[in-house]
Design a protein around this motif. Sequence first.
Motif, PDB file in Angstrom:
ATOM      1  N   GLU A   1       0.734  -1.199   0.103  1.00 54.78           N
ATOM      2  CA  GLU A   1      -0.006  -0.134   0.044  1.00 54.78           C
ATOM      3  C   GLU A   1       0.895   1.247  -0.194  1.00 54.78           C
ATOM      4  OE1 GLU A   1      -3.659  -1.882   2.805  1.00 54.78           O
ATOM      5  OE2 GLU A   1      -1.777  -1.082   3.668  1.00 54.78           O
ATOM      6  N   TYR A   2       0.401   2.330  -0.763  1.00 58.92           N
ATOM      7  CA  TYR A   2       1.152   3.372  -1.015  1.00 58.92           C
ATOM      8  C   TYR A   2       0.388   4.662  -0.418  1.00 58.92           C
ATOM      9  CZ  TYR A   2       4.388   1.072  -4.121  1.00 58.92           C
ATOM     10  OH  TYR A   2       5.267   0.055  -4.445  1.00 58.92           O
ATOM     11  N   TYR A   3       1.128   5.697   0.270  1.00 56.79           N
ATOM     12  CA  TYR A   3       0.525   7.212   0.293  1.00 56.79           C
ATOM     13  C   TYR A   3       1.262   7.822  -1.099  1.00 56.79           C
ATOM     14  CZ  TYR A   3      -1.402   6.194   4.780  1.00 56.79           C
ATOM     15  OH  TYR A   3      -2.422   5.851   5.843  1.00 56.79           O
ATOM     16  N   GLU A   4       0.632   8.935  -1.138  1.00 57.03           N
ATOM     17  CA  GLU A   4       1.433   9.963  -2.066  1.00 57.03           C
ATOM     18  C   GLU A   4       1.414  11.266  -1.412  1.00 57.03           C
ATOM     19  OE1 GLU A   4      -0.544  10.884  -5.611  1.00 57.03           O
ATOM     20  OE2 GLU A   4      -0.586   8.703  -6.535  1.00 57.03           O
ATOM     21  N   LEU A   5       2.783  11.852  -1.652  1.00 53.77           N
ATOM     22  CA  LEU A   5       2.976  13.220  -1.270  1.00 53.77           C
ATOM     23  C   LEU A   5       2.021  14.422  -1.631  1.00 53.77           C
ATOM     24  CD1 LEU A   5       7.081  13.598  -0.678  1.00 53.77           C
ATOM     25  CD2 LEU A   5       5.300  13.092   0.969  1.00 53.77           C
ATOM     26  N   THR A   6       1.483  15.138  -1.066  1.00 52.75           N
ATOM     27  CA  THR A   6       0.654  16.227  -1.611  1.00 52.75           C
ATOM     28  C   THR A   6       1.793  17.209  -2.586  1.00 52.75           C
ATOM     29  OG1 THR A   6       1.184  17.937   0.003  1.00 52.75           O
ATOM     30  CG2 THR A   6      -0.836  16.425   0.520  1.00 52.75           C
ATOM     31  N   PRO A   7       0.877  17.637  -3.599  1.00 53.31           N
ATOM     32  CA  PRO A   7       1.767  18.545  -4.578  1.00 53.31           C
ATOM     33  C   PRO A   7       2.745  19.407  -3.984  1.00 53.31           C
ATOM     34  CG  PRO A   7      -0.391  18.132  -5.420  1.00 53.31           C
ATOM     35  CD  PRO A   7      -0.450  17.690  -4.047  1.00 53.31           C
ATOM     36  N   GLN A   8       2.284  20.246  -2.921  1.00 53.22           N
ATOM     37  CA  GLN A   8       2.843  20.892  -2.311  1.00 53.22           C
ATOM     38  C   GLN A   8       4.212  20.836  -1.573  1.00 53.22           C
ATOM     39  OE1 GLN A   8      -0.349  20.391  -1.729  1.00 53.22           O
ATOM     40  NE2 GLN A   8      -1.555  22.395  -2.410  1.00 53.22           N
ATOM     41  N   ARG A   9       4.160  19.319  -1.084  1.00 55.07           N
ATOM     42  CA  ARG A   9       5.404  18.957  -0.293  1.00 55.07           C
ATOM     43  C   ARG A   9       6.057  17.933  -1.186  1.00 55.07           C
ATOM     44  NH1 ARG A   9       7.296  21.076   3.823  1.00 55.07           N
ATOM     45  NH2 ARG A   9       7.275  19.607   5.530  1.00 55.07           N
ATOM     46  N   SER A  10       5.672  17.969  -2.624  1.00 59.12           N
ATOM     47  CA  SER A  10       6.532  16.619  -3.294  1.00 59.12           C
ATOM     48  C   SER A  10       7.966  17.350  -3.725  1.00 59.12           C
ATOM     49  CB  SER A  10       5.804  16.466  -4.661  1.00 59.12           C
ATOM     50  OG  SER A  10       5.807  17.736  -5.478  1.00 59.12           O
ATOM     51  N   THR A  11       8.202  18.370  -3.321  1.00 65.61           N
ATOM     52  CA  THR A  11       9.740  18.910  -3.568  1.00 65.61           C
ATOM     53  C   THR A  11      10.529  18.364  -2.384  1.00 65.61           C
ATOM     54  OG1 THR A  11       8.938  20.790  -2.181  1.00 65.61           O
ATOM     55  CG2 THR A  11       8.984  21.011  -4.514  1.00 65.61           C
ATOM     56  N   LEU A  12      10.257  17.512  -1.646  1.00 65.35           N
ATOM     57  CA  LEU A  12      10.798  16.999  -0.608  1.00 65.35           C
ATOM     58  C   LEU A  12      11.705  15.793  -1.200  1.00 65.35           C
ATOM     59  CD1 LEU A  12       8.499  17.069   2.548  1.00 65.35           C
ATOM     60  CD2 LEU A  12      10.479  18.569   2.383  1.00 65.35           C
ATOM     61  N   VAL A  13      11.240  15.497  -2.294  1.00 65.14           N
ATOM     62  CA  VAL A  13      12.074  14.363  -2.795  1.00 65.14           C
ATOM     63  C   VAL A  13      12.406  14.486  -4.216  1.00 65.14           C
ATOM     64  CG1 VAL A  13      11.662  11.625  -3.545  1.00 65.14           C
ATOM     65  CG2 VAL A  13      10.788  12.574  -1.364  1.00 65.14           C
ATOM     66  N   ARG A  14      13.664  14.569  -4.509  1.00 63.16           N
ATOM     67  CA  ARG A  14      13.915  14.844  -5.951  1.00 63.16           C
ATOM     68  C   ARG A  14      13.793  13.556  -6.907  1.00 63.16           C
ATOM     69  NH1 ARG A  14      19.652  18.290  -5.681  1.00 63.16           N
ATOM     70  NH2 ARG A  14      18.628  20.273  -4.791  1.00 63.16           N
ATOM     71  N   ALA A  15      14.084  12.424  -6.601  1.00 63.07           N
ATOM     72  CA  ALA A  15      14.301  11.422  -7.344  1.00 63.07           C
ATOM     73  C   ALA A  15      13.565  10.040  -6.504  1.00 63.07           C
ATOM     74  CB  ALA A  15      15.519  11.034  -8.027  1.00 63.07           C
ATOM     75  N   LEU A  16      14.763   9.037  -6.409  1.00 61.05           N
ATOM     76  CA  LEU A  16      14.195   7.903  -5.497  1.00 61.05           C
ATOM     77  C   LEU A  16      14.969   7.794  -4.167  1.00 61.05           C
ATOM     78  CD1 LEU A  16      14.191   5.583  -8.343  1.00 61.05           C
ATOM     79  CD2 LEU A  16      12.279   6.699  -7.767  1.00 61.05           C
ATOM     80  N   ILE A  17      14.427   7.586  -3.034  1.00 64.96           N
ATOM     81  CA  ILE A  17      15.094   7.491  -1.494  1.00 64.96           C
ATOM     82  C   ILE A  17      14.680   6.188  -1.122  1.00 64.96           C
ATOM     83  CG2 ILE A  17      15.649   8.405   0.556  1.00 64.96           C
ATOM     84  CD1 ILE A  17      14.514  10.973  -0.567  1.00 64.96           C
ATOM     85  N   TYR A  18      15.675   5.165  -0.863  1.00 68.75           N
ATOM     86  CA  TYR A  18      15.524   3.943  -0.396  1.00 68.75           C
ATOM     87  C   TYR A  18      16.199   3.467   0.718  1.00 68.75           C
ATOM     88  CZ  TYR A  18      13.304   2.121  -4.558  1.00 68.75           C
ATOM     89  OH  TYR A  18      12.502   1.821  -5.656  1.00 68.75           O
ATOM     90  N   PRO A  19      15.784   2.677   1.738  1.00 78.85           N
ATOM     91  CA  PRO A  19      16.237   2.503   3.170  1.00 78.85           C
ATOM     92  C   PRO A  19      17.292   1.295   2.588  1.00 78.85           C
ATOM     93  CG  PRO A  19      14.131   1.237   3.161  1.00 78.85           C
ATOM     94  CD  PRO A  19      14.439   1.985   1.825  1.00 78.85           C
ATOM     95  N   VAL A  20      18.115   0.930   3.615  1.00 80.22           N
ATOM     96  CA  VAL A  20      18.868  -0.258   3.332  1.00 80.22           C
ATOM     97  C   VAL A  20      17.829  -1.580   3.846  1.00 80.22           C
ATOM     98  CG1 VAL A  20      20.591  -1.713   4.638  1.00 80.22           C
ATOM     99  CG2 VAL A  20      21.189   0.653   4.213  1.00 80.22           C
ATOM    100  N   PRO A  21      17.578  -2.454   2.706  1.00 79.52           N
ATOM    101  CA  PRO A  21      16.637  -3.411   2.881  1.00 79.52           C
ATOM    102  C   PRO A  21      16.970  -4.535   4.103  1.00 79.52           C
ATOM    103  CG  PRO A  21      17.960  -4.039   0.978  1.00 79.52           C
ATOM    104  CD  PRO A  21      18.514  -2.629   1.607  1.00 79.52           C
ATOM    105  N   ASP A  22      15.978  -5.106   4.591  1.00 78.92           N
ATOM    106  CA  ASP A  22      16.204  -6.476   5.550  1.00 78.92           C
ATOM    107  C   ASP A  22      16.578  -7.449   4.845  1.00 78.92           C
ATOM    108  OD1 ASP A  22      15.936  -8.391   7.289  1.00 78.92           O
ATOM    109  OD2 ASP A  22      14.239  -7.386   8.451  1.00 78.92           O
ATOM    110  N   PRO A  23      17.898  -8.011   4.999  1.00 77.60           N
ATOM    111  CA  PRO A  23      18.221  -9.110   4.157  1.00 77.60           C
ATOM    112  C   PRO A  23      17.515 -10.366   4.458  1.00 77.60           C
ATOM    113  CG  PRO A  23      19.863  -8.802   5.988  1.00 77.60           C
ATOM    114  CD  PRO A  23      18.794  -7.745   6.091  1.00 77.60           C
ATOM    115  N   ARG A  24      16.548 -10.421   5.410  1.00 73.56           N
ATOM    116  CA  ARG A  24      15.728 -11.619   5.606  1.00 73.56           C
ATOM    117  C   ARG A  24      14.509 -11.618   4.503  1.00 73.56           C
ATOM    118  NH1 ARG A  24      13.274 -11.232  11.278  1.00 73.56           N
ATOM    119  NH2 ARG A  24      13.025  -8.971  10.596  1.00 73.56           N
TER     120      ARG A  24
END
Length: 389
Positions: free
Chosen positions: A214-237
């Motif tokens: 399931e996803y949320y979306e950033l509101t258009p006014q706050r979408s500038t907080l992310v330029r491209a793609l930001i990922y965490p270090v994944p859980d290797p399990r």
Amino acid sequence: MGLATAMELASRFPRLRIVVLEKESSVALHQTGHNSGVIHSGVYYRPGSLKARFCVQGAAEMIRFCQSHEIPCEICGKVILATDEDQRSALEELRRRATANKVPDVRLLGGEELREFEPHAAGIAALLVPGTAITLYKRVAEKYAELSIARGAEILTDSGVNAIRVTENTLTIQTESGAYHSRFLINCAGLHSDRIARMTGTDLPLRIIPFRGEYYELTPQRSTLVRALIYPVPDPRFPFLGVHFTRRITGEVEAGPNAILALKREGYNKSDFRAADVIDQLSFPGFWRMALRYWRTGFAETYRSFSKPAFVRALRALVPKISERDLVKGSSGVRAQAVDRNGKLVDDFHFVSSSHALHVCNVPSPAATASLSIGRHIVDTASRDFGWR
């Protein structure tokens, strides 16, 4: 995957009569049409695995395919964040995998360098993957269909498969649009691939368990907080990548997904339920072994699904300025995750072949990215096992 395979088959074996049986009224209405559109680079995958082998090659091919057919595509890059010291070693392992998999131009960033690429991201270090791109996979699938038809294949929609009868030289496939007779079958049915395999009498060592993201979306006014793609270090399990931020090719920024058990194979909403699908899960011993092993994680993911504050807390680890009012409800997708009899989440692509059928039983992400190269592999395997020349 089915369309990429049909396109490759029609190109290499023009004398074959090729029919694609599509359950829905048009193509790409499930996994292909519900993903985030990322063309993955091959950082995550174990060196030597099929995922690693196909992803790097497939990503370059996908970008070229989109560019040559005027499908929207942007090479935007992504950063994978280490948010505390404990994650530095995991970040270094990803860098090692990227090097082993020959992912180009990947490099480690310090905290200050990270802010040059993503000013609002939190992290003491990051892995920069500049070649990651985004596209519209529904458009890609539609182009695959167009090219398949141009090369002589047929695509029959509203043709969900109900039963398959196997004789010595023929498969009779009963569908919603009628019966079809064939000498060979390639099963790319995604969420239903294990069921199609069982219809042919194939005893699979796994079961498809659907997980909703399931996803949320950033509101258009706050979408500038992310330029491209930001990922965490994944859980290797787990074969899931964790909640992250993705700027879509259409401009919206998605935040998510979680990974919770769906109670219907195509259960895109929390309320979706199908008794036959639940019974199918519960009757498989591997499901219970998986549930016993990961029940704490499953509980946490389910809680986050129903609690927006909990979801936001996970996102703030990556972008601290995010607040609840910055997010609106977004889309969802269902991942066809294969689980074996021991309760292990099958991580790599998995194919099962017989004299008359080839079953593509586990092709989660990066299957869309690598669909051209996987399609070639499927055709190579089929031509070898079916004795085609």
